[in-house]
Structures are given as structure tokens and as C-alpha cells.
Enzyme design. Structure first.
Site, PDB file in Angstrom:
ATOM      1  CD  GLU A 123      -1.598  -2.422   1.450  1.00 11.91           C
ATOM      2  OE1 GLU A 123      -0.464  -2.579   1.949  1.00 11.91           O
ATOM      3  OE2 GLU A 123      -2.373  -3.370   1.185  1.00 11.91           O
ATOM      4  CG  HIS A 183     -11.858  -8.169   5.728  1.00  6.57           C
ATOM      5  ND1 HIS A 183     -11.206  -8.927   6.671  1.00  6.57           N
ATOM      6  CD2 HIS A 183     -11.190  -8.379   4.568  1.00  6.57           C
ATOM      7  CE1 HIS A 183     -10.200  -9.570   6.113  1.00  6.57           C
ATOM      8  NE2 HIS A 183     -10.164  -9.253   4.831  1.00  6.57           N
TER       9      HIS A 183
END
Lengths: 385, 327
Positions: B61, B131
Site C-alpha cells: 500500500e 474488513h
């Protein structure tokens, strides 16, 4: 022209959607079990000899050699070698190194006197700046760390501009928003310096990708130090540059220290050059105090980048003669003798002066005159700021 | 104009397709983008525009955002994807220290305004700690970034187009629970919905209900409950852009109703409702009939099996309305 051979590591992986193992299997005569692997991650051969299955480590062979053109006394190692640089270019190299060195001395003192809040010198590393900058085109983008002011000076950054940024006066185009030495110049394609280390590293391949798409015929050079190379951003940067075919030169100034942290505490492998092949990147180690060698590797790297859209890793070995910054006193962690050796016995500027004298374009008087001229120029700009 | 029925995923794809077809510098990249993305937001784009423009990156990322900043600074429209908002944190340094400050620190010599970072966020029923997160508050605390959260397919396409074209780095957080669940007749053409403009979805006189993303739908239902069972007229507002937020619309509404309920999935303490509450009490103090109510996720990590108790569900919100109304 010197033909420079870089440590070549080409590893192309093409992956077809169709799966056809037969074309990977060996023809007759191959001992069974030693065929090529079909694993997507590696198509090397299998082996029952564990020694075959281990990559080289640096212990034993002393590490990757350092490329140099001249020795510490400015003598060419190979008298036949000629980089075909004009006298004008060679003198510009020398003068720019001297100018940087002089400006550093005066601005360091300015901080000590309370005139500016902070400063970082580049003593001992002048050749890494000038050698690299002189091998690039003016439209190549520069992403630097903080100890690369010589690159700006080579491109035409004025002493006034340096002073304005350090003083944070109304003439600073960055409007006094940053600490001194956080230079930037749109005109000179030098991205503004930011304090966090290595953050520029993944940005450089991104910019290079944009240049590639725009078919600009230009590359990006990304400077960083031996300490910054430990950051996660450095790893991400090199992996992205390699996988996305980015025309970027990663130029590591390995000057032996990250503030007080010596390289022994920074890494255990063979410096930064040894990491390149791990990413599939062509890599080379160079004597960073040899301005001509630095020029040579950057010139060759640039060609690879622009023609083949691949990254190149250069590790320039050098020595940080000065303190990390005005907030540092390096006598707290290293001997004055060590510093003195590099300052007196193996300094890029004096080395190059020797070389120029041997070429016949330079002498003691010219050296003294240059020193004086630099001093005057810097002081004039200094007073104006 | 003409519309087609699309879910939120397809609205994202539609917006990306529009940009790729009109802006030759635009590239879309991130993990698993090429085959279409784990949520299928980029399906068909690599085939249509080529691998040079729609591509996979290595799994990093910090690399994705850093690379995107470089692309944008060099003049390309860079649309990055974080696979889940929960995984944006390795890129926090690049976003906060670099993207947000790129223009400011250079005196506008350089900027990365062409960067947009998309990410699925929010509760999905079984996402648990990693999540389900809604990280908008971390980034709303960073001048230089914009943070946008759409509530529906029509909003998504318009806000995403506006975000990509906005000359500032924008974080676009898509409530993943709505990816397939939310279906609308989305205009076929190119349209933008302005950033930093909240939308009053339903006018009301007694209370202001403020949320973003999926929580807007929860509050809509709560407002209906309040009307039916308590006879209260509730004004429902979707904030849409979290930062910079539309202070004017919110304060105007609260000055009228005197009572404000802000609700978000993200944890209570330091959540963005806290900023809104602080500002509103400062600006609308004399108009307030009750303290601002915040109904949020609890101050714990987002649990798995306990999700129904964690999220600010309609019952908790309804209780808050009762408290506001009877203060």
C-alpha cells in the site's frame, strides 16, 4: 567512450494464460527429477545438491567491487580511458563542487551565529552530486533526500535562491514554509525536499511511469542514503520500479552514517548494491568520491533507463565528512582521525584538482583564485538575503 | 437524460471508464486490478484500455500510494485502489506527510492533485476487525486531503468523477455493503456531484439526522420510525464529503431544528461526529434544544460475531432520538 559493463541480472518472466507443461520439460538425457520447475513463482531447475539451491551471500568474497576511473591522487587507473568530457565541462564540475563546498561552510557558520535556524552540509559528497547531475539532461526529474544541493547548483540554482530558502524570506517561492535546505525548483525539475526519509522513493518510479507514457525521452533520478535504504518505502520503490518497467535511476549515497548509526548497525548484507538483483534491477557500485566514475555510471544508467524503460540501482560509496546537521556533533560517535583522513587524504574536490592539474588545465593559483571567487560570490548572496 | 440500472460496483466501473476514455493520462492501478478487482470494480477496463493503463501493482500500500503521488506530480491522473480501507495504514505516511503536504510545502511549485485513492470501507456483516473499518476520521484530521463517502450508485458515479477531477488528493471510501445491494437508475452520461456539499434528503422541523455512507439508509429508516411512533418530523442529511465538510448546510439545519443526531460506524471517541458536534455547539449554541447526540461504533476493535451489537443500529439511533426529543 568507456564501455561500462553493469552487473547484469536480467530475469524476464512471461506468463501465458494457456498452461503447457511440455514446452518446459527437458529433452532426453536429463536425469529424472532435475527438470525445470513449473511453479509460477520460479521456473528454475530442481537439484538434489543443496549447495546449488543457495543464493550467494557476501561473506567470503569481500563484496561487490567499486568502479573507479581515477585513484585517490587523481591518477587514471587506465590511462587509455577517456570519458570524452570537454575542458569546459570538467572545469564546470570542479567549480560547482567548490561552490557547494564554500556555500556549505558559510551557511553552516550562519546557523552557528543564529542567522538561520538549521543547515545540512554535503562535505565530502560533492562528487556524488556533480558527477550524477552532469550526466543527466535538464528535463530528467530529480527526487532527492536532503543532501544533494550540488545537483541544484549544477542545474543553475542560484546562491540567492539557496539563501532565500534558508532564511525563509519573502523571496522564497515556498513562502518560508519549510526548514532550511528543503529546496525545490519547478524550473530545474527538482522536486521539493521533504523531511521524512525515503518517501520520495516510491514516488520516483511513479513519475518515471508518467514520463514513459508521455514518451518524454527522460528519466527520473532518485537520491537516498544508506539509512533511508532501510525504510519500507525503499523496498516498495525498487519492487515497483522493476515490475512496472520504470525509467528511474536509484542513486544511493552510502556515506557510512545515518546520523550516528554506522552502516554496521544499518545492514548486514553487502550494502545496497547487493539488493538490486533481488528485485531484478541492474546494479552497480561506484567510488562516490570519483566524480568521473560517478559521471560514467550515471550516463550509462540513463541510457538503459531511457532506451529500455528499466530501473538501475547505483550505490555510490562516499564519506560524510561533516556532521549530520547543525543539530549534530559527530565527535560523539566517531573519531576525529577518521574524519580527518577523508577530509585530507581522499576528498573528491582535491582528488579532482589533482586530475585537472595532470591534464594541464589547472594549477595552484587557479585553485586559490577559485576558492576566493567562490567565497566572494557566496558572501555577496549571503549579505543580500 | 437516459439511465441504466446499475449497482454501486458498476457505478464505480462506469466512472473509471468515463475518465479513462476522456483523459489519456489516466491510469488505474492497485492489487488485483487487472483481472477486475476483488470487488469487480475494474472489470473489463484492462481489456478495453490496455495493461499500460490498467494494471496490477505488487502488494504494497505504501508503494501504491507513493507511486500514485509520483504519477500525479508528473502530470498523470492517478487512480489508486486500496483493497480494503483497513489496509490503508501502511500508506498513512505517504498520504499524510506527502500527498497532503505536497503543494503546501513547495509553495505550489508542485502538487499531486491528480491523485485519487479509492477503498471499500464499512461493515459488511462478517468482516470483523480487518474488513469493516471506516477510517475517515484519521484523514479528516489532515489538511490537504479530501475525504468523500457516497451512499448510493448515482452518488458514487457523480462524486467519484468529481473526486478524480478535483485538483487535490482525494480519498474515496465506498461502503462495501452497498456494492451489490444498492441498485439505482444511474445516468448514462458524464456528470459530477460537487464535493464539500451535503445533501438534505428529507426536510424536517424537529430533528436533524446526519450521517454518511450506509448509515444514511439506517437513519432514513429511523426517521420513519420516529415519525410514525413519536410524531417527529426529521430532517435527513447525507454529509457526502467528510473533509472539508459542509458546515453551512449542517448549521442551517440545526439552527432550524435545534436537535442533532450524528451517526457513524467508526468508533465513538475521536470519530468525525465529535468534530461536527464541537463545531455545531460552538456555532449554534443558542439554537440548540439539547446536546448533540452521537450514535457510533463502540470504542473497541470491530468484532466478528458481535457485529450486530457493535454497529449503530436503528434501535440505538431511535433511543437517541427519544433522548433528544425529551431533553
Amino acid at each position: 567512450l568507456t564501455m561500462l559493463r553493469l552487473c547484469r541480472f536480467s530475469f524476464r518472466k512471461t506468463r501465458a494464460w494457456a498452461f503447457s507443461p511440455t514446452r518446459l520439460l527437458s529433452s532426453s538425457g536429463e536425469p529424472s527429477g532435475h527438470e525445470q520447475s513449473l511453479y509460477p513463482g520460479s521456473k528454475s531447475r530442481f537439484s538434489a545438491d543443496i549447495a546449488q539451491c543457495r543464493p550467494l551471500t557476501s561473506d567470503g568474497d569481500g563484496g561487490v567491487s567499486l568502479y573507479r576511473v581515477m585513484d585517490r591522487l587523481g591518477q587514471l587507473l587506465n590511462p587509455e580511458q577517456d570519458l570524452n568530457l570537454s575542458e569546459e565541462t570538467l572545469l564546470k564540475m570542479h567549480k560547482t563542487m567548490m561552490l557547494l563546498n564554500t556555500a556549505d561552510k558559510i551557511l553552516y557558520d550562519a546557523q552557528r551565529q543564529g542567522r538561520i535556524s538549521f543547515y545540512m552540509t554535503s562535505f565530502g559528497e560533492e562528487a556524488t552530486h556533480i558527477g550524477s547531475a552532469s550526466a543527466l539532461n535538464s528535463n530528467d526529474l530529480v527526487y532527492a533526500q536532503y543532501r544533494e544541493a550540488g545537483v541544484l547548483l549544477w542545474r543553475g540554482y542560484t546562491l540567492d535562491e539557496m539563501m532565500n530558502q534558508c532564511y525563509g524570506n519573502h523571496l522564497d517561492p515556498a513562502k518560508g514554509r519549510q526548514m532550511p535546505v528543503h529546496y525545490g525548483s519547478k524550473e530545474l525539475n527538482y522536486h521539493t525536499i521533504s523531511s521524512p526519509l525515503a518517501t520520495q522513493m516510491p514516488q520516483a518510479p511513479g513519475a518515471a511511469y508518467a514520463l514513459k507514457r508521455a514518451q518524454a525521452g527522460a528519466c527520473v533520478i532518485c537520491y537516498f542514503g544508506d539509512g533511508a535504504a532501510s525504510e519500507g518505502d525503499a523496498h516498495a520503490a525498487m519492487n515497483f520500479a522493476a515490475t512496472l518497467d520504470c525509467p528511474v535511476i536509484f542513486f544511493c549515497r552510502n556515506n557510512g552514517y545515518a546520523i550516528s548509526t554506522p552502516t554496521e548497525d544499518q545492514y548486514r548484507g553487502d550494502g545496497i548494491v547487493a539488493r538490486g538483483p533481488g528485485y531484478g534491477i541492474d546494479s552497480v557500485r561506484v567510488d562516490g568520491n570519483d566524480v568521473l566514475a560517478v559521471y560514467d555510471v550515471v550516463r550509462a544508467a540513463r541510457e538503459i533507463c531511457v532506451k529500455m524503460n528499466k530501473p538501475v540501482l547505483i550505490e555510490a560509496m562516499t564519506y560524510r565528512v561533516g556532521h549530520h546537521s547543525t543539530s549534530d556533533d559527530s565527535s560523539a560517535y566517531r573519531s576525529i582521525d577518521e574524519v580527518s583522513y577523508w577530509d585530507r587524504e581522499d576528498h573528491p574536490i582535491s582528488r579532482f584538482a589533482h586530475y585537472l592539474k595532470q591534464r594541464g588545465f589547472w594549477d595552484e593559483k587557479k585553485e586559490a583564485d577559485l576558492r576566493k571567487e567562490c567565497q566572494e560570490r557566496v558572501l555577496e548572496a549571503f549579505q543580500g538575503a | 437524460g437516459s439511465t441504466t440500472q446499475k449497482n454501486l460496483v458498476q457505478s464505480v466501473t462506469d466512472a473509471l471508464d468515463t475518465i479513462l476514455s476522456t483523459d489519456s493520462s489516466a491510469v488505474v492501478f492497485g492489487e488485483d486490478i487487472k483481472f477486475g478487482g476483488v470487488f469487480r470494480c475494474t472489470v473489463g477496463l484492462a481489456e478495453k484500455y490496455g495493461n499500460e493503463r490498467v494494471f496490477n501493482t505488487p502488494l504494497s500500500e505504501q508503494g501504491i500510494v507513493g507511486f500514485g503521488i509520483g504519477l500525479a506530480a508528473a502530470g498523470a491522473t492517478a487512480i489508486a485502489e486500496m483493497q480494503f480501507a483497513d489496509y490503508v495504514f501502511p500508506a498513512f505516511d505517504q498520504l499524510v506527510n506527502e500527498a497532503a503536504k505536497y503543494r503546501y510545502r513547495s509553495g505550489s511549485m508542485f502538487d499531486c492533485g491528480q491523485l485519487t485513492v479509492r477503498m471499500p470501507c464499512g461493515a459488511v456483516g462478517h468482516g470483523a476487525l480487518y474488513h469493516s473499518q471506516s477510517p475517515e476520521a484519521y484523514f479528516a484530521h489532515t489538511p490537504g486531503l479530501k475525504v468523500v463517502v457516497p451512499r448510493s450508485p448515482i452518488q458514487t458515479k457523480g462524486l467519484l468523477l468529481a473526486s478524480i477531477r478535483d485538483p487535490n488528493p482525494v480519498l474515496f471510501m465506498e461502503p462495501k455493503i452497498l456494492y451489490r445491494q444498492a441498485v439505482e437508475d444511474v445516468p448514462v452520461g458524464d456528470y459530477e456531484i460537487p464535493l464539500s456539499r451535503a445533501e438534505v434528503l428529507k426536510e424536517g422541523a424537529d430533528l436533524t439526522l446526519l450521517a454518511w455512507g450506509n448509515q444514511v439508509h439506517v437513519l432514513r429508516e429511523v426517521g420513519q420510525m420516529a415519525e410514525k411512533e413519536l410524531g417527529l418530523s426529521c430532517e435527513l442529511i447525507d454529509l457526502r464529503t467528510i473533509y472539508p465538510w459542509d458546515r453551512e448546510t449542517i448549521c442551517e439545519s440545526v439552527s432550524k431544528t435545534g436537535r442533532l443526531l450524528v451517526s457513524h460506524e467508526a468508533p465513538f471517541t475521536g470519530g468525525f461526529a465529535a468534530e461536527i458536534a464541537a463545531f455545531v455547539q460552538s456555532e449554534c449554541f443558542l439554537n440548540l434544544e439539547a446536546p448533540v447526540e452521537r450514535v457510533c461504533g463502540w470504542d473497541t476493535p470491530f468484532p466478528h460475531i458481535h457485529e450486530p451489537f457493535y454497529v449503530p443500529n436503528k434501535y440505538r439511533c431511535f433511543d437517541a432520538i427519544k433522548k433528544l426529543a425529551s431533553y
